[in-house]
Write a protein that holds these residues in place. Sequence first.
Motif, PDB file in Angstrom:
ATOM      1  N   GLY A 250       0.890  -1.340   0.014  1.00  0.00           N
ATOM      2  CA  GLY A 250       0.119   0.077   0.078  1.00  0.00           C
ATOM      3  C   GLY A 250       0.819   1.186  -0.113  1.00  0.00           C
ATOM      4  N   ARG A 251       2.077   1.249  -0.470  1.00  0.00           N
ATOM      5  CA  ARG A 251       2.993   2.329  -0.355  1.00  0.00           C
ATOM      6  C   ARG A 251       3.485   2.375  -1.865  1.00  0.00           C
ATOM      7  NH1 ARG A 251       4.643  -0.445   4.389  1.00  0.00           N
ATOM      8  NH2 ARG A 251       6.578  -1.074   3.290  1.00  0.00           N
ATOM      9  N   PRO A 252       2.947   3.246  -2.619  1.00  0.00           N
ATOM     10  CA  PRO A 252       3.450   3.320  -4.254  1.00  0.00           C
ATOM     11  C   PRO A 252       4.847   3.877  -4.099  1.00  0.00           C
ATOM     12  CG  PRO A 252       0.980   4.044  -3.899  1.00  0.00           C
ATOM     13  CD  PRO A 252       1.604   3.766  -2.584  1.00  0.00           C
ATOM     14  N   ARG A 253       5.116   4.942  -3.274  1.00  0.00           N
ATOM     15  CA  ARG A 253       6.428   5.458  -3.133  1.00  0.00           C
ATOM     16  C   ARG A 253       7.615   4.649  -3.026  1.00  0.00           C
ATOM     17  NH1 ARG A 253       8.131  10.788  -2.675  1.00  0.00           N
ATOM     18  NH2 ARG A 253      10.460  10.936  -1.725  1.00  0.00           N
ATOM     19  N   ASP A 254       7.252   3.593  -1.963  1.00  0.00           N
ATOM     20  CA  ASP A 254       8.366   2.591  -1.941  1.00  0.00           C
ATOM     21  C   ASP A 254       8.417   1.766  -3.235  1.00  0.00           C
ATOM     22  OD1 ASP A 254       8.796   3.351   0.618  1.00  0.00           O
ATOM     23  OD2 ASP A 254       7.934   1.573   1.567  1.00  0.00           O
ATOM     24  N   ALA A 255       7.448   1.500  -3.901  1.00  0.00           N
ATOM     25  CA  ALA A 255       7.654   0.897  -5.217  1.00  0.00           C
ATOM     26  C   ALA A 255       8.426   1.727  -6.184  1.00  0.00           C
ATOM     27  CB  ALA A 255       6.063   0.489  -5.891  1.00  0.00           C
ATOM     28  N   ILE A 256       8.390   2.874  -6.144  1.00  0.00           N
ATOM     29  CA  ILE A 256       9.173   3.692  -7.226  1.00  0.00           C
ATOM     30  C   ILE A 256      10.559   3.613  -6.506  1.00  0.00           C
ATOM     31  CG2 ILE A 256       9.458   5.881  -8.211  1.00  0.00           C
ATOM     32  CD1 ILE A 256       6.427   6.373  -7.885  1.00  0.00           C
ATOM     33  N   LEU A 257      10.688   3.787  -5.370  1.00  0.00           N
ATOM     34  CA  LEU A 257      12.116   3.657  -4.900  1.00  0.00           C
ATOM     35  C   LEU A 257      12.839   2.445  -5.203  1.00  0.00           C
ATOM     36  CD1 LEU A 257      11.489   5.434  -1.312  1.00  0.00           C
ATOM     37  CD2 LEU A 257      12.785   6.291  -3.195  1.00  0.00           C
ATOM     38  N   PHE A 258      12.032   1.232  -5.064  1.00  0.00           N
ATOM     39  CA  PHE A 258      12.355   0.047  -5.445  1.00  0.00           C
ATOM     40  C   PHE A 258      13.087  -0.070  -6.594  1.00  0.00           C
ATOM     41  CE2 PHE A 258      10.667  -3.839  -7.838  1.00  0.00           C
ATOM     42  CZ  PHE A 258      11.298  -4.813  -7.206  1.00  0.00           C
ATOM     43  N   TRP A 259      12.111   0.599  -7.560  1.00  0.00           N
ATOM     44  CA  TRP A 259      12.464   0.673  -9.180  1.00  0.00           C
ATOM     45  C   TRP A 259      14.128   1.320  -9.288  1.00  0.00           C
ATOM     46  CZ3 TRP A 259       9.841  -1.683 -13.051  1.00  0.00           C
ATOM     47  CH2 TRP A 259      10.214  -1.594 -14.340  1.00  0.00           C
ATOM     48  N   ILE A 260      13.929   2.494  -8.710  1.00  0.00           N
ATOM     49  CA  ILE A 260      15.337   3.107  -8.874  1.00  0.00           C
ATOM     50  C   ILE A 260      16.582   2.167  -8.285  1.00  0.00           C
ATOM     51  CG2 ILE A 260      16.659   5.151  -7.629  1.00  0.00           C
ATOM     52  CD1 ILE A 260      13.898   6.479  -7.591  1.00  0.00           C
ATOM     53  N   VAL A 261      16.497   1.473  -7.193  1.00  0.00           N
ATOM     54  CA  VAL A 261      17.605   0.637  -6.573  1.00  0.00           C
ATOM     55  C   VAL A 261      17.655  -0.542  -7.754  1.00  0.00           C
ATOM     56  CG1 VAL A 261      17.924  -0.952  -5.052  1.00  0.00           C
ATOM     57  CG2 VAL A 261      17.033   1.029  -4.164  1.00  0.00           C
ATOM     58  N   LEU A 262      16.662  -0.905  -8.270  1.00  0.00           N
ATOM     59  CA  LEU A 262      16.764  -1.813  -9.436  1.00  0.00           C
ATOM     60  C   LEU A 262      17.691  -1.431 -10.558  1.00  0.00           C
ATOM     61  CD1 LEU A 262      13.955  -3.971 -10.635  1.00  0.00           C
ATOM     62  CD2 LEU A 262      15.655  -3.341 -12.261  1.00  0.00           C
ATOM     63  N   GLY A 263      17.230  -0.202 -10.913  1.00  0.00           N
ATOM     64  CA  GLY A 263      18.402   0.373 -12.152  1.00  0.00           C
ATOM     65  C   GLY A 263      19.619   0.752 -11.615  1.00  0.00           C
ATOM     66  N   MET A 264      19.744   1.292 -10.496  1.00  0.00           N
ATOM     67  CA  MET A 264      21.197   1.596 -10.070  1.00  0.00           C
ATOM     68  C   MET A 264      21.867   0.320  -9.921  1.00  0.00           C
ATOM     69  SD  MET A 264      20.140   4.823  -7.295  1.00  0.00           S
ATOM     70  CE  MET A 264      22.111   4.869  -6.859  1.00  0.00           C
ATOM     71  N   ALA A 265      21.282  -0.649  -9.362  1.00  0.00           N
ATOM     72  CA  ALA A 265      22.278  -1.947  -9.254  1.00  0.00           C
ATOM     73  C   ALA A 265      22.430  -2.413 -10.820  1.00  0.00           C
ATOM     74  CB  ALA A 265      21.263  -3.150  -8.597  1.00  0.00           C
ATOM     75  N   GLY A 266      21.663  -2.247 -11.683  1.00  0.00           N
ATOM     76  CA  GLY A 266      21.799  -2.735 -12.985  1.00  0.00           C
ATOM     77  C   GLY A 266      22.767  -2.116 -13.665  1.00  0.00           C
ATOM     78  N   VAL A 267      23.219  -0.702 -13.108  1.00  0.00           N
ATOM     79  CA  VAL A 267      24.336   0.005 -13.735  1.00  0.00           C
ATOM     80  C   VAL A 267      25.739  -1.020 -13.610  1.00  0.00           C
ATOM     81  CG1 VAL A 267      25.713   1.849 -13.628  1.00  0.00           C
ATOM     82  CG2 VAL A 267      23.101   2.111 -13.798  1.00  0.00           C
ATOM     83  N   THR A 268      25.977  -1.747 -12.593  1.00  0.00           N
ATOM     84  CA  THR A 268      26.838  -2.342 -12.268  1.00  0.00           C
ATOM     85  C   THR A 268      27.179  -3.650 -13.304  1.00  0.00           C
ATOM     86  OG1 THR A 268      25.956  -4.102 -10.631  1.00  0.00           O
ATOM     87  CG2 THR A 268      26.711  -2.032  -9.854  1.00  0.00           C
TER      88      THR A 268
END
Length: 391
Positions: A250-268
């Motif tokens: 029930g926390r859409p903001r956490d879902a977007i932060l999750f997406w940012i972490v996913l992308g930043m990790a993918g940069v590696t």
Amino acid sequence: MTKHFTSSSRDGYDRPPGKARNLTAAGLAIVAVTYGLARYCFGLFLPEIRLEFGLSTETVGLIAGSSYVGYLAATFLGAWLSTAVEPRLPILLGGMAAAAGMMIIASAASPLGLAFGVFLAGTSPGLAYPPFSDVIVRHTEPVRQNSVYAWINSGTGFGVALAGPLALYAGADWRLAWLVFAWLAVIVTFWNMFTLPRRRNVRNTRETAVSLRFLTYEKARPLFCAALLFGVVSVIYWTYAVELLTDLTGRPRDAILFWIVLGMAGVTGCFAGGLVNRWGLGRTYAALAVAVGAAIASLPLLIGSRFGIFLSAAGFGIGFIVMTALFGMWSMRIFREAPSIGFGFTFFLISLGQGAGPVIGGYLIPVLGQSMLFVAAGLLCCALALFRAPA
């Protein structure tokens, strides 16, 4: 009758010194907008899009799957244009398809218009990505090819990471985000237009006919099977992870932060070439298959912990980008005589699985539930370690 293409991996291109870095940067950018934005960001905005259009789970699966159908339709076209004409042409067409598709998404007035935009945007990586295998083989020293390819491939992570902050800024106005994505694609396409080398008609150049029968090599079968199954399991995460988190927390903001972490990790994933050079392709592939599977299966189990869901995102982000790089390296080792054809077919199979995955998921979720779907997909991904890649 055997169909033939002309391999562009032979002589026929100029090799201006000092261009490797420019090619790498331009390739990374086009992968960022075609893969990271045009293809994978539908899942990021799925809760808002689904609410605005009143879409059912089955309809969402069909629309998401249309992106991968578009990729399938474009993959062989991109590989053929790369070998028959030059890599530059399909790469630029891919950038234009990304821009046009995302503009259509931003202005869609109906589910049908949305589906068409998703389909067109999905064609963009199919056109732009496989030809870079030709560019790398032709314009990069062999000892640097793994590294250059890994950097270009990591563009997906950069695109996904960029999308997250913009989604936070746009909020419920998902159309604004897609419009910005489209203009970024236009800019990157012009960058590639001025950076990518043209093929010259060189006297005494011997064009080599390449038969499609080489795709039936026995040594390619494990690669092709693994690629197909990896597409099925990985797309479950890309398509449904944000919606799973939004529904269960029930926390859409956490879902977007999750997406940012996913992308930043993918940069590696840009360091994938170094991993292969140090540990070998076979061991790196087996370890990453298990790691990606664990990240997929663990997401619904860690839903109660913000640290846990970010850990899953980081594991998947790193693992997915590196795994796709490994599939590309595995392909280029087998199909040296026509890199873009073998490479394109490998990623065609990944996308065939990714096209089927959302549709399968859309019909399984009402039966199994989202959580069990993620656990099953994760276990199947771990089983991919049984397909043995070259050492």
